[in-house]
Design an enzyme around this catalytic site. Structure first.
Site, PDB file in Angstrom:
ATOM      1  N   TYR A  94      27.951  -1.537  -9.147  1.00 59.42           N
ATOM      2  CA  TYR A  94      29.251  -1.206  -9.723  1.00 59.42           C
ATOM      3  C   TYR A  94      29.897  -0.158  -8.837  1.00 59.42           C
ATOM      4  O   TYR A  94      29.236   0.647  -8.188  1.00 59.42           O
ATOM      5  CB  TYR A  94      29.186  -0.782 -11.193  1.00 59.42           C
ATOM      6  CG  TYR A  94      28.923  -1.967 -12.098  1.00 59.42           C
ATOM      7  CD1 TYR A  94      29.967  -2.771 -12.536  1.00 59.42           C
ATOM      8  CD2 TYR A  94      27.627  -2.308 -12.456  1.00 59.42           C
ATOM      9  CE1 TYR A  94      29.732  -3.884 -13.323  1.00 59.42           C
ATOM     10  CE2 TYR A  94      27.383  -3.422 -13.243  1.00 59.42           C
ATOM     11  CZ  TYR A  94      28.438  -4.211 -13.674  1.00 59.42           C
ATOM     12  OH  TYR A  94      28.200  -5.323 -14.438  1.00 59.42           O
ATOM     13  N   HIS A 147      40.508  -4.659  -7.729  1.00 60.23           N
ATOM     14  CA  HIS A 147      39.481  -3.670  -7.397  1.00 60.23           C
ATOM     15  C   HIS A 147      38.388  -4.251  -6.497  1.00 60.23           C
ATOM     16  O   HIS A 147      37.669  -3.523  -5.842  1.00 60.23           O
ATOM     17  CB  HIS A 147      38.865  -3.149  -8.703  1.00 60.23           C
ATOM     18  CG  HIS A 147      38.493  -1.702  -8.690  1.00 60.23           C
ATOM     19  ND1 HIS A 147      39.080  -0.758  -7.872  1.00 60.23           N
ATOM     20  CD2 HIS A 147      37.572  -1.029  -9.426  1.00 60.23           C
ATOM     21  CE1 HIS A 147      38.537   0.429  -8.102  1.00 60.23           C
ATOM     22  NE2 HIS A 147      37.617   0.289  -9.035  1.00 60.23           N
ATOM     23  N   ASN A 188      31.544   2.678  -8.929  1.00 59.20           N
ATOM     24  CA  ASN A 188      31.378   4.136  -8.935  1.00 59.20           C
ATOM     25  C   ASN A 188      30.005   4.607  -8.462  1.00 59.20           C
ATOM     26  O   ASN A 188      29.785   5.808  -8.307  1.00 59.20           O
ATOM     27  CB  ASN A 188      31.670   4.695 -10.327  1.00 59.20           C
ATOM     28  CG  ASN A 188      33.121   4.477 -10.728  1.00 59.20           C
ATOM     29  OD1 ASN A 188      33.939   4.021  -9.938  1.00 59.20           O
ATOM     30  ND2 ASN A 188      33.439   4.812 -11.960  1.00 59.20           N
TER      31      ASN A 188
END
Length: 192
Positions: free
Chosen positions: A64, A19, A66
């Site tokens: 982060y 990710h 999102n």
């Protein structure tokens, strides 16, 4: 002025995970052009420098994944950067490890970090480089997969991919995204 931002999650826990490919690629670009990406500003780690005569800001949002849009919006507002001068680099599970897909604009395609950037900028009209991390194996949870580490063979593919990302960024900064797409986009597999 251009903003080149790679998406990922802060903290050592996520270092080297699938990710975080955006962070990995920003580090590769920074190393190649001598841009130190360690200044804490605008909810990100940032570095300013030059790539082939163009002023750039490299950024790794620290909000982060999102909430990446919060940082991207702060940077673009502060430096008055237009959406077409933003390049977002992020992971894509629909591409094999190390494959690239460059786009001028488009939807989030289910990627929450990109979805948040679109929400904060109020537009989908920004270029992006998707870097393949491979599809999750049978029986794996998606969250577990994207937060897993690469195999040795996959790491070699990523080193090649970083050269491709650097080459694509250079073309995109020369306003030749078509050339970048033609040269670096993953070729579709033969459907036979």
């Amino acid at each position: 002025m251009y903003l080149i931002a790679g998406l990922g999650n802060p903290s050592r826990t996520y270092e080297g995970t699938r990710h975080n490919i955006g962070f990995t690629m920003i580090d590769a670009i920074g190393n190649k052009f001598g841009i130190d990406v360690t200044t804490k500003k605008h909810k990100a780690l940032v570095g300013r420098g030059m790539i082939d005569g163009m002023r750039v800001i490299l950024a790794k949002p620290q909000t982060y994944m999102n909430l990446s849009g919060e940082s991207i919006r702060e940077i673009t507002d502060f430096y008055k950067i237009e959406p077409e001068n933003i390049i977002i680099i992020y992971d894509d599970i629909s591409l094999d490890v190390g494959q690239l897909r460059i786009r001028k604009k488009g939807s989030a395609g289910g990627h929450n970090g990109v979805k948040n950037i679109i929400a904060h900028l109020g537009t989908q009209e920004f270029p992006r480089i998707k870097v393949g991390i491979g599809n999750k194996p049978e029986g794996w949870d998606l969250a577990d997969y994207v937060l897993s580490k690469y195999t040795k063979a996959e790491q070699e593919a990523l080193e090649e991919a970083s050269e491709g990302v650097i080459g694509a960024v250079k073309l995109m900064l020369m306003d030749d995204i078509e050339a970048a797409m033609n040269k670096y986009n993953a070729k579709k597999r033969d459907a036979r």
